[in-house]
Write a protein that holds these residues in place. Structure first.
Motif, PDB file in Angstrom:
ATOM      1  N   LYS A 288      63.513  44.154 -63.571  1.00 22.56           N
ATOM      2  CA  LYS A 288      62.948  43.186 -62.625  1.00 22.56           C
ATOM      3  C   LYS A 288      63.450  43.454 -61.210  1.00 22.56           C
ATOM      4  CE  LYS A 288      60.331  39.619 -62.046  1.00 22.56           C
ATOM      5  NZ  LYS A 288      58.882  39.774 -62.120  1.00 22.56           N
ATOM      6  N   LEU A 289      64.719  43.818 -61.076  1.00 16.58           N
ATOM      7  CA  LEU A 289      65.269  44.124 -59.759  1.00 16.58           C
ATOM      8  C   LEU A 289      64.578  45.334 -59.155  1.00 16.58           C
ATOM      9  CD1 LEU A 289      67.359  43.501 -57.568  1.00 16.58           C
ATOM     10  CD2 LEU A 289      68.965  44.965 -58.829  1.00 16.58           C
ATOM     11  N   ARG A 290      64.363  46.371 -59.955  1.00 15.94           N
ATOM     12  CA  ARG A 290      63.645  47.556 -59.463  1.00 15.94           C
ATOM     13  C   ARG A 290      62.235  47.190 -59.026  1.00 15.94           C
ATOM     14  NH1 ARG A 290      65.574  51.740 -64.136  1.00 15.94           N
ATOM     15  NH2 ARG A 290      67.523  52.375 -63.152  1.00 15.94           N
ATOM     16  N   GLU A 291      61.546  46.391 -59.838  1.00 11.85           N
ATOM     17  CA  GLU A 291      60.175  45.978 -59.531  1.00 11.85           C
ATOM     18  C   GLU A 291      60.120  45.186 -58.220  1.00 11.85           C
ATOM     19  OE1 GLU A 291      57.171  42.580 -61.212  1.00 11.85           O
ATOM     20  OE2 GLU A 291      58.301  43.709 -62.702  1.00 11.85           O
ATOM     21  N   GLU A 292      60.986  44.192 -58.095  1.00 14.02           N
ATOM     22  CA  GLU A 292      60.967  43.347 -56.898  1.00 14.02           C
ATOM     23  C   GLU A 292      61.412  44.119 -55.657  1.00 14.02           C
ATOM     24  OE1 GLU A 292      59.383  40.737 -56.948  1.00 14.02           O
ATOM     25  OE2 GLU A 292      59.440  40.055 -59.019  1.00 14.02           O
ATOM     26  N   THR A 293      62.382  45.017 -55.807  1.00 14.07           N
ATOM     27  CA  THR A 293      62.835  45.833 -54.683  1.00 14.07           C
ATOM     28  C   THR A 293      61.718  46.751 -54.211  1.00 14.07           C
ATOM     29  OG1 THR A 293      65.108  45.740 -55.500  1.00 14.07           O
ATOM     30  CG2 THR A 293      64.605  47.459 -53.906  1.00 14.07           C
ATOM     31  N   GLU A 294      60.980  47.325 -55.137  1.00 13.05           N
ATOM     32  CA  GLU A 294      59.851  48.193 -54.778  1.00 13.05           C
ATOM     33  C   GLU A 294      58.775  47.398 -54.035  1.00 13.05           C
ATOM     34  OE1 GLU A 294      57.772  51.526 -54.076  1.00 13.05           O
ATOM     35  OE2 GLU A 294      59.789  51.464 -54.939  1.00 13.05           O
ATOM     36  N   GLU A 295      58.500  46.184 -54.489  1.00 10.94           N
ATOM     37  CA  GLU A 295      57.508  45.343 -53.813  1.00 10.94           C
ATOM     38  C   GLU A 295      57.966  44.988 -52.397  1.00 10.94           C
ATOM     39  OE1 GLU A 295      56.694  42.080 -56.453  1.00 10.94           O
ATOM     40  OE2 GLU A 295      55.778  43.393 -57.945  1.00 10.94           O
ATOM     41  N   LEU A 296      59.256  44.712 -52.217  1.00  7.59           N
ATOM     42  CA  LEU A 296      59.792  44.428 -50.887  1.00  7.59           C
ATOM     43  C   LEU A 296      59.670  45.652 -49.992  1.00  7.59           C
ATOM     44  CD1 LEU A 296      61.309  42.715 -48.809  1.00  7.59           C
ATOM     45  CD2 LEU A 296      63.451  43.377 -49.963  1.00  7.59           C
ATOM     46  N   LYS A 297      60.016  46.791 -50.528  1.00  2.00           N
ATOM     47  CA  LYS A 297      59.911  48.056 -49.783  1.00  2.00           C
ATOM     48  C   LYS A 297      58.471  48.290 -49.326  1.00  2.00           C
ATOM     49  CE  LYS A 297      60.289  52.963 -50.633  1.00  2.00           C
ATOM     50  NZ  LYS A 297      59.438  53.626 -51.577  1.00  2.00           N
ATOM     51  N   GLU A 298      57.521  48.063 -50.217  1.00  4.93           N
ATOM     52  CA  GLU A 298      56.107  48.266 -49.882  1.00  4.93           C
ATOM     53  C   GLU A 298      55.659  47.331 -48.759  1.00  4.93           C
ATOM     54  OE1 GLU A 298      54.021  47.799 -53.581  1.00  4.93           O
ATOM     55  OE2 GLU A 298      54.876  49.646 -54.405  1.00  4.93           O
ATOM     56  N   GLU A 299      56.082  46.076 -48.806  1.00  8.22           N
ATOM     57  CA  GLU A 299      55.699  45.123 -47.758  1.00  8.22           C
ATOM     58  C   GLU A 299      56.308  45.509 -46.405  1.00  8.22           C
ATOM     59  OE1 GLU A 299      53.416  42.833 -47.810  1.00  8.22           O
ATOM     60  OE2 GLU A 299      53.030  42.947 -49.958  1.00  8.22           O
ATOM     61  N   ILE A 300      57.550  45.960 -46.420  1.00 10.19           N
ATOM     62  CA  ILE A 300      58.197  46.394 -45.169  1.00 10.19           C
ATOM     63  C   ILE A 300      57.485  47.615 -44.612  1.00 10.19           C
ATOM     64  CG2 ILE A 300      60.318  47.360 -44.178  1.00 10.19           C
ATOM     65  CD1 ILE A 300      61.857  45.500 -46.129  1.00 10.19           C
ATOM     66  N   GLU A 301      57.146  48.552 -45.481  1.00  6.47           N
ATOM     67  CA  GLU A 301      56.425  49.746 -45.022  1.00  6.47           C
ATOM     68  C   GLU A 301      55.057  49.397 -44.451  1.00  6.47           C
ATOM     69  OE1 GLU A 301      56.553  52.217 -48.528  1.00  6.47           O
ATOM     70  OE2 GLU A 301      58.442  53.151 -47.907  1.00  6.47           O
TER      71      GLU A 301
ATOM     72  N   ILE B  90      56.844  39.703 -46.665  1.00  5.92           N
ATOM     73  CA  ILE B  90      58.182  40.303 -46.662  1.00  5.92           C
ATOM     74  C   ILE B  90      59.210  39.260 -47.082  1.00  5.92           C
ATOM     75  CG2 ILE B  90      60.004  41.305 -45.220  1.00  5.92           C
ATOM     76  CD1 ILE B  90      57.730  42.608 -43.544  1.00  5.92           C
ATOM     77  N   ALA B  91      59.112  38.060 -46.511  1.00  4.96           N
ATOM     78  CA  ALA B  91      60.044  36.979 -46.854  1.00  4.96           C
ATOM     79  C   ALA B  91      59.947  36.627 -48.338  1.00  4.96           C
ATOM     80  CB  ALA B  91      59.771  35.752 -45.989  1.00  4.96           C
ATOM     81  N   ALA B  92      58.717  36.534 -48.852  1.00  5.24           N
ATOM     82  CA  ALA B  92      58.523  36.184 -50.262  1.00  5.24           C
ATOM     83  C   ALA B  92      59.137  37.237 -51.178  1.00  5.24           C
ATOM     84  CB  ALA B  92      57.029  36.024 -50.564  1.00  5.24           C
ATOM     85  N   GLU B  93      58.953  38.503 -50.846  1.00  5.74           N
ATOM     86  CA  GLU B  93      59.516  39.571 -51.680  1.00  5.74           C
ATOM     87  C   GLU B  93      61.036  39.628 -51.560  1.00  5.74           C
ATOM     88  OE1 GLU B  93      57.876  40.859 -53.979  1.00  5.74           O
ATOM     89  OE2 GLU B  93      55.850  40.390 -53.309  1.00  5.74           O
ATOM     90  N   ALA B  94      61.581  39.370 -50.373  1.00  6.17           N
ATOM     91  CA  ALA B  94      63.038  39.324 -50.208  1.00  6.17           C
ATOM     92  C   ALA B  94      63.622  38.203 -51.063  1.00  6.17           C
ATOM     93  CB  ALA B  94      63.406  39.133 -48.739  1.00  6.17           C
TER      94      ALA B  94
END
Length: 105
Positions: A18-31, A44-48
């Motif tokens: 789950k941490l990998r999944e959520e971190t990847e989603e945060l990374k994608e939003e930042i990019e 970005i806030a929601a994924e963080a």
């Protein structure tokens, strides 16, 4: 500000996934925001927060297994200050067992 601790009993490998999944989603939003100039700060806030929520679950599990989280946080803070970081703000965490739904938000 209040963040809830979810009533879950995941295993560490589930939490890792789950941490990998959520971190990847945060990374994608930042990019998207910075590379493609898309205004998605709310995403970005929601994924963080999703990443923080997984980490809260990990800390909660560790505490249930006997780790003193307050002591661990204090040690972590000392480490950061010892490395020269300066304090900008302090987030206060109050742990209240079995909060009812009305008070959780």
């Amino acid at each position: 500000m209040k963040l809830v601790v979810l009533r879950k009993n995941d295993e560490y490998m589930e939490m890792l996934y789950k941490l990998r999944e959520e971190t990847e989603e945060l990374k994608e939003e930042i990019e998207l925001h910075f590379r493609k100039n898309i205004n998605n700060k709310e995403n970005i806030a929601a994924e963080a927060l999703d990443v923080i929520q997984v980490c809260i679950g990990i800390l909660d599990k560790l505490e249930r297994e006997g780790i003193n989280i307050e002591k661990t946080i204090a040690k972590h803070n000392v480490k950061l200050l010892g490395r020269g970081w300066e304090v900008k703000k302090i987030v206060h965490i109050n742990v209240k067992e079995d909060m009812n739904k009305n008070n959780a938000y």
